[in-house]
Design a protein around this motif. Structure first.
Motif, mmCIF file in Angstrom:
data_model
loop_
_atom_site.group_PDB
_atom_site.id
_atom_site.type_symbol
_atom_site.label_atom_id
_atom_site.label_comp_id
_atom_site.label_asym_id
_atom_site.label_seq_id
_atom_site.Cartn_x
_atom_site.Cartn_y
_atom_site.Cartn_z
ATOM 1 N N ARG A 48 -1.023 2.076 -2.019
ATOM 2 C CA ARG A 48 -0.975 3.539 -1.923
ATOM 3 C C ARG A 48 -0.551 4.152 -3.258
ATOM 4 O O ARG A 48 -1.034 5.207 -3.642
ATOM 5 C CB ARG A 48 -0.059 3.953 -0.779
ATOM 6 C CG ARG A 48 -0.636 3.391 0.531
ATOM 7 C CD ARG A 48 -0.252 4.060 1.783
ATOM 8 N NE ARG A 48 -1.059 3.415 2.843
ATOM 9 C CZ ARG A 48 -1.498 4.032 3.924
ATOM 10 N NH1 ARG A 48 -1.205 5.273 4.147
ATOM 11 N NH2 ARG A 48 -2.242 3.380 4.797
ATOM 12 N N LYS A 49 0.332 3.466 -3.937
ATOM 13 C CA LYS A 49 0.746 3.953 -5.270
ATOM 14 C C LYS A 49 -0.453 3.890 -6.236
ATOM 15 O O LYS A 49 -0.630 4.768 -7.076
ATOM 16 C CB LYS A 49 1.874 3.073 -5.826
ATOM 17 C CG LYS A 49 3.174 3.211 -5.055
ATOM 18 C CD LYS A 49 4.044 4.358 -5.621
ATOM 19 C CE LYS A 49 5.345 4.494 -4.853
ATOM 20 N NZ LYS A 49 5.356 5.648 -3.922
ATOM 21 N N CYS A 64 -6.952 -5.430 7.852
ATOM 22 C CA CYS A 64 -5.824 -6.089 7.206
ATOM 23 C C CYS A 64 -4.586 -5.186 7.295
ATOM 24 O O CYS A 64 -4.704 -3.960 7.427
ATOM 25 C CB CYS A 64 -6.120 -6.343 5.727
ATOM 26 S SG CYS A 64 -7.659 -7.198 5.409
ATOM 27 N N PRO A 65 -3.389 -5.767 7.165
ATOM 28 C CA PRO A 65 -2.179 -4.936 7.157
ATOM 29 C C PRO A 65 -2.240 -3.883 6.047
ATOM 30 O O PRO A 65 -2.613 -4.191 4.921
ATOM 31 C CB PRO A 65 -1.062 -5.955 6.869
ATOM 32 C CG PRO A 65 -1.609 -7.266 7.341
ATOM 33 C CD PRO A 65 -3.086 -7.209 7.079
ATOM 34 N N GLY A 66 -1.935 -2.648 6.414
ATOM 35 C CA GLY A 66 -1.877 -1.584 5.422
ATOM 36 C C GLY A 66 -3.210 -0.968 5.055
ATOM 37 O O GLY A 66 -3.300 -0.127 4.159
ATOM 38 N N CYS A 67 -4.266 -1.353 5.752
ATOM 39 C CA CYS A 67 -5.612 -0.829 5.458
ATOM 40 C C CYS A 67 -5.722 0.647 5.842
ATOM 41 O O CYS A 67 -5.131 1.095 6.817
ATOM 42 C CB CYS A 67 -6.649 -1.642 6.235
ATOM 43 S SG CYS A 67 -8.312 -1.005 6.097
ATOM 44 N N LEU A 95 4.601 0.002 5.859
ATOM 45 C CA LEU A 95 4.392 1.391 5.443
ATOM 46 C C LEU A 95 5.356 2.335 6.144
ATOM 47 O O LEU A 95 5.901 3.255 5.528
ATOM 48 C CB LEU A 95 2.941 1.813 5.704
ATOM 49 C CG LEU A 95 1.899 1.204 4.751
ATOM 50 C CD1 LEU A 95 0.494 1.488 5.260
ATOM 51 C CD2 LEU A 95 2.066 1.750 3.336
ATOM 52 N N THR A 152 -2.361 8.323 1.237
ATOM 53 C CA THR A 152 -1.242 7.750 0.479
ATOM 54 C C THR A 152 0.067 8.029 1.213
ATOM 55 O O THR A 152 0.383 7.335 2.175
ATOM 56 C CB THR A 152 -1.210 8.316 -0.948
ATOM 57 O OG1 THR A 152 -1.172 9.745 -0.886
ATOM 58 C CG2 THR A 152 -2.430 7.877 -1.730
ATOM 59 N N CYS A 154 3.029 -4.352 7.846
ATOM 60 C CA CYS A 154 2.606 -3.861 6.527
ATOM 61 C C CYS A 154 3.739 -3.136 5.799
ATOM 62 O O CYS A 154 3.702 -2.968 4.581
ATOM 63 C CB CYS A 154 1.385 -2.958 6.636
ATOM 64 S SG CYS A 154 1.712 -1.336 7.359
ATOM 65 N N PRO A 174 0.743 -3.308 0.749
ATOM 66 C CA PRO A 174 0.332 -2.013 1.308
ATOM 67 C C PRO A 174 0.958 -0.831 0.572
ATOM 68 O O PRO A 174 0.287 0.164 0.328
ATOM 69 C CB PRO A 174 0.814 -2.096 2.758
ATOM 70 C CG PRO A 174 0.733 -3.558 3.082
ATOM 71 C CD PRO A 174 1.150 -4.265 1.818
ATOM 72 N N VAL A 175 2.240 -0.958 0.222
ATOM 73 C CA VAL A 175 2.887 0.161 -0.470
ATOM 74 C C VAL A 175 2.343 0.300 -1.891
ATOM 75 O O VAL A 175 2.032 1.400 -2.348
ATOM 76 C CB VAL A 175 4.428 -0.011 -0.458
ATOM 77 C CG1 VAL A 175 5.098 1.067 -1.320
ATOM 78 C CG2 VAL A 175 4.960 0.060 0.979
#
Lengths: 475, 83, 348
Positions: free
Chosen positions: A236-237, A30-33, B24, A190, B22, A232-233
């Motif tokens: 990470r937070k 997935c996006p940001g995985c 990032l 992160t 995404c 996604p952001v």
């Protein structure tokens, strides 16, 4: 003139041919995985260390089950949680290979908890990449062993409750209590700083294996935006705010400096050396001693030998079977075993025969050797009419009641005691049996002793015991 | 005139078809030189797009990006290898 | 010829080493432990690997790893442990990995006891794991065959890229008999599919996952074609005094030894019975049974179970002749006399 280029690693396939569907350029993640980030770090290390040909990646069950779509190296897919066991087999088979076990939290800390614990404790020279995202991503967002307290998942709809599910499991801390692991670090995917720390840790862990130092593991706190229903952001937070306070980053174990490399010896043997090692070469061409057949009524005996455990009844049977085999007979030896093995008694069944032996079971013996009273009580009724009962009169205070059998009463324990060792009573009885029947010679019997009697200095005593038994019968 | 033909370094290249949007790289880029493209790629994402100048060659977007081949970073030859 | 008096369980390991096996992963269990003892004793001395795994579940997966790497690898256990290994056996079959698994059967269900039984037939012969797969099953009835069939098992495993199980009961494992060991072999089986951590094998993938239904069905069909080939080529049996037999007894393992004695006794008395001993339980020797069906009045299947193999006999006989059954369990062994009575009742 150009500078350094950061680009797709050579350890990735250019085109993901194994990936089904039309899109063979992007991963299935997935996006940001976090998986993609870790894959890149691993692939870059494989490139930089020049180990693409040697590397084998084990894809587990979980989202990274398809890691083999991407890595241009040896790939093995394994059952849920079993990657450390599979890695053990792969690495032991080819110690030069670089084995990377890539596992999620459910895989490594729940279903495969013991597998990782034991592989780490054996100090397998493998590298484990543990992706901790506090959730079961692939199966649809259920609780993982690392799910945080209060965290809502499909199987903790009201949040993880310590009274029902216990506390999140800290695997790095747990494994670092073991003696064998060489390097264990927890990192987080992160921000840039932590991703670069993760990169450093993964490289160190793989290097640890290349240098044959032993077990290494990197636990990566990894974002699962889909499972956490976060961008996604935000994901990470969330690691920084929720996971890191409980799963503290850092090096939990590092013996890489002091640890001596261990390279398992690689030995190859010729076929004749192998035969020698496993002890079959010695039996080739061994002379067999044909001896005079015994009187007809003593031929082809089915023998039951019984007594207390420790009276050497199994060994007595083995000596008879081995001696019989060397004399050219067909033989079988079957130990007491199963329902017969109760009350501290032992027995075995031996058949010595001119012809191939069908059933090796002796339910109606031609010969009963009873070393104690329970054995006589139990097996006397089974002895065939015209058979032979030899009993240890030192320990059995009655004579057999049967009138239709031959009987030898021999105070075997006393005779053995007089020789200085009650344990050779079995050999005294053996002597009496061969003297009575002529089934084997004394020489045939004592030639078997080096096989069964580990302490060479006891062989003369055993020989003497056999002789005493012979003397008892021959008077 | 020769130096005009020289590549501008450092710079990044984004393969828009490998980008899942995404965000990032956009979020973590220190000089903020990446933006979301207004157009969609064939997967239906707004891919990341390099603004064309201002890259400092730090490599952060490369490592933060989960896609193996979406971002390529061309660094400056002489300046150190600091990432 | 010189022979060695040896337990069946130990003969397994000597045979395995002679056949080129260099890796053993196992967990102790009575009555199979002597196999692990012998493996621990000898394998490291011949450049091989012995690991006592943390469980049967792990041990079979270590075999999976070593087999993936192209090594001849094995494990051994008894019923309760084989139940645990079924996970791995399904994966091995699905990934088409060759290996050898020894099952020295004890009493069940549950913890049962450690006495000999033949209650694992269904879980081993029918495939106790999930999915559409088969494992070849060899059934020795002597210490000699414990060696010989273990060696054969490695060859068959490599030939068909499939796990092979050697299924014996506690008696066959525990019994000592003279064994004549063959010469050690230099085994060089080409395994271009293996993953060895080398340039030549880098592109290889060991997997049992086929996500798309079309691909998985194709894979399962390919396995089915392989199994059909095994059924055509590998049916093995021993027919003892079946010539002119009116009743043929059928049994494997220790039971076949007892039946041997029964047949000899009957023939001595002019009663025409014979013995068919399946050596391969899968593929089951159906062809031979079909052939015997034309000749006999009835079959008598004897097992140390409540009747498991008898199902396969019935499938082969197809109700053309009566199939009688006699079984004992729990470690109770059918005696020659008991079977004799049963035979006389059938003969009438």
């Amino acid at each position: 003139m150009s500078g350094k280029i950061l680009k797709k690693a050579d350890a990735f396939y250019d085109v993901y041919e194994r990936k089904p569907g039309a899109d063979k350029l992007t991963t299935h993640y997935c996006p940001g995985c976090g998986h993609g980030t870790l894959h890149k770090i691993i692939a870059e290390a494989i490139d930089d260390f020049g180990i693409k040909d040697r590397t084998i990646i084990i894809s587990p069950v979980g989202c990274s089950v398809f890691a083999y779509y991407y890595f241009d190296c040896g790939n093995v897919q394994s059952a849920h949680g079993r990657a450390p066991a599979v890695a053990t087999g792969l690495k032991r088979a080819n110690p030069e290979s670089i084995v990377i076990s890539y596992q999620g939290d459910g895989d490594i800390a729940a279903i495969g908890g013991n597998n990782i614990l034991q592989a780490a404790n054996r100090g397998e020279n493998i590298t484990v990449i543990f992706v901790n995202n506090a959730i079961y991503g692939m199966t649809g967002g259920q609780m993982a062993p690392t799910t945080l307290l209060g965290q809502k998942t499909m199987t903790t709809p009201r949040g993880r409750n310590p009274h029902n599910e216990g506390y999140p499991l800290r695997l790095s801390e747990l494994l670092s209590t073991l003696e064998s692991p060489v390097y264990i670090e927890r990192v987080a995917l992160t921000d840039a700083k932590n991703v670069l720390k993760a990169r450093k840790a993964v490289r160190k862990a793989i290097k640890c294996q290349i240098e044959n130092k032993g077990f290494s593991m990197v636990e990566a706190l990894s974002p699962c935006p889909s499972g956490w229903r976060a961008t996604p952001v935000e994901a990470r937070k969330w690691i920084e705010e929720k996971m890191m306070p409980y799963f503290k980053l850092g090096v939990y174990k590092d013996n890489t400096k002091g640890k001596e490399p261990y390279i398992p010896p690689k030995e190859e043997f010729t076929t004749s050396e192998i035969e020698k090692i496993i002890g079959i070469a010695a039996t080739k061409g061994k002379e067999e001693v044909r001896i005079e057949p015994p009187a007809a009524r003593y031929r082809n005996p089915a023998i039951k030998i019984a007594g207390f455990g420790g009276q050497g009844v199994l060994l007595l049977g083995e000596a008879l079977a081995e001696g019989g085999m060397r004399a050219g007979y067909h033989v079988t030896w079957l130990p007491s075993y199963g329902p017969e093995m109760r009350g501290g008694t032992a027995n075995c069944q031996v058949i010595i025969s001119d012809d191939p032996i069908g059933s090796p079971l002796v339910s109606a013996p031609d010969v009963l050797i009873a070393m104690n009273r329970p054995s006589l009580d139990r097996f006397e009724p089974d002895v065939k009419k015209g058979g032979l009962i030899i009993f240890n009169s030192s320990l059995i205070d009655r004579r057999p009641q049967r009138a239709d059998v031959e009987v030898i009463a021999i105070p075997a324990t006393e005779i053995a005691d007089n020789l200085g060792n009650t344990r050779v009573a079995n050999m005294v009885v053996l002597g009496s049996y061969i003297a009575k029947t002529g089934i084997l010679t004394k020489e045939a019997v004592i030639s078997t002793f080096p096989i069964f009697i580990k302490r060479r200095d006891l062989i003369p005593l055993n020989e003497e015991a056999v002789q005493k038994g012979i003397d008892w019968v021959e008077g | 005139m020769e130096h005009v033909l020289e590549e501008v370094l450092p710079r990044i290249e984004i393969c828009e078809e490998e980008c899942k949007g995404c965000g990032l790289c956009i979020h973590y880029c220190p000089p903020k030189v990446i933006e979301a493209s207004p157009s969609l790629n064939s997967h239906g994402y707004h891919p990341a797009h390099y603004k064309g100048e201002g890259c400092i060659g730090c490599g952060i977007c490369f490592y933060i990006c989960p896609e193996p081949g979406a971002i390529t970073v061309y660094m400056k030859p002489s300046k150190g290898e600091k990432r | 010829m010189a022979r060695e008096l040896i337990k069946g369980n130990e003969a397994v390991i000597k045979g395995a080493i002679l056949a080129g096996c260099r890796a053993y992963f196992g967990y102790p269990i009575t009555p199979a432990s002597e196999i692990a003892h012998a493996a621990a004793q000898y394998l490291p001395l011949v450049g091989g690997t012995f690991i006592q795994g943390e469980s049967e579940v792990a041990s079979i997966q270590m075999v999976y790893g070593a087999a993936s790497a192209g090594l001849r690898a094995m494990t051994a256990s008894s019923g309760p442990g084989i139940s645990l290994k079924q996970e791995g056996i399904s994966y091995l079959a699905g990934s088409e990995l060759p290996c050898v698994i020894i099952d020295i059967m004890r009493g069940g269900p549950g913890l049962g006891n450690i006495a000999p039984e033949q209650g694992d037939y269904h879980q081993v012969v029918k495939g106790g794991g999930h999915g559409n797969y088969k494992t070849m099953v060899l059934a020795p009835n002597s210490a000699q065959e414990m060696c010989d069939l273990t060696m054969l098992a490695f060859d068959l495993a490599d030939k068909y890229r499939n796990p092979v199980i050697v299924l014996a009961d506690g008696f066959i494992g525990q019994m000592m008999e003279p064994v004549e060991f063959p010469q050690a072999r230099t085994v060089e089986v080409d395994k271009p599919w293996a993953v060895k951590g080398t340039r030549e094998t880098r592109k290889n993938l060991i997997t049992s996952i086929y996500l798309s239904p079309e691909e998985l069905e194709e894979h399962v069909r390919k396995l089915a074609r392989k199994y059909a080939e095994v059924e055509r080529n590998e049916q093995r049996y021993e027919a003892y005094r079946t010539d002119g037999a009116e009743v043929v007894t059928i049994g494997y393992g220790i039971v076949s030894r007892i039946l041997h004695t029964v047949v000899d006794r009957a023939r001595k008395e002019g009663i025409k019975i014979g013995l068919l001993r399946p050596i391969t339980l899968w593929p089951f020797p159906k062809k031979k049974i079909e052939e015997l069906t034309k000749q006999v009045r009835a079959f008598l299947v004897v097992e140390m179970s409540t009747g498991q193999m008898v199902d396969d006999v019935k499938l082969a006989v197809k109700e053309r002749k009566p199939v009688h059954f006699y079984g004992r369990t729990g470690g109770m062994v059918p005696s020659v006399d008991e079977i004799w009575e049963k035979v006389k009742a059938i003969i009438g």
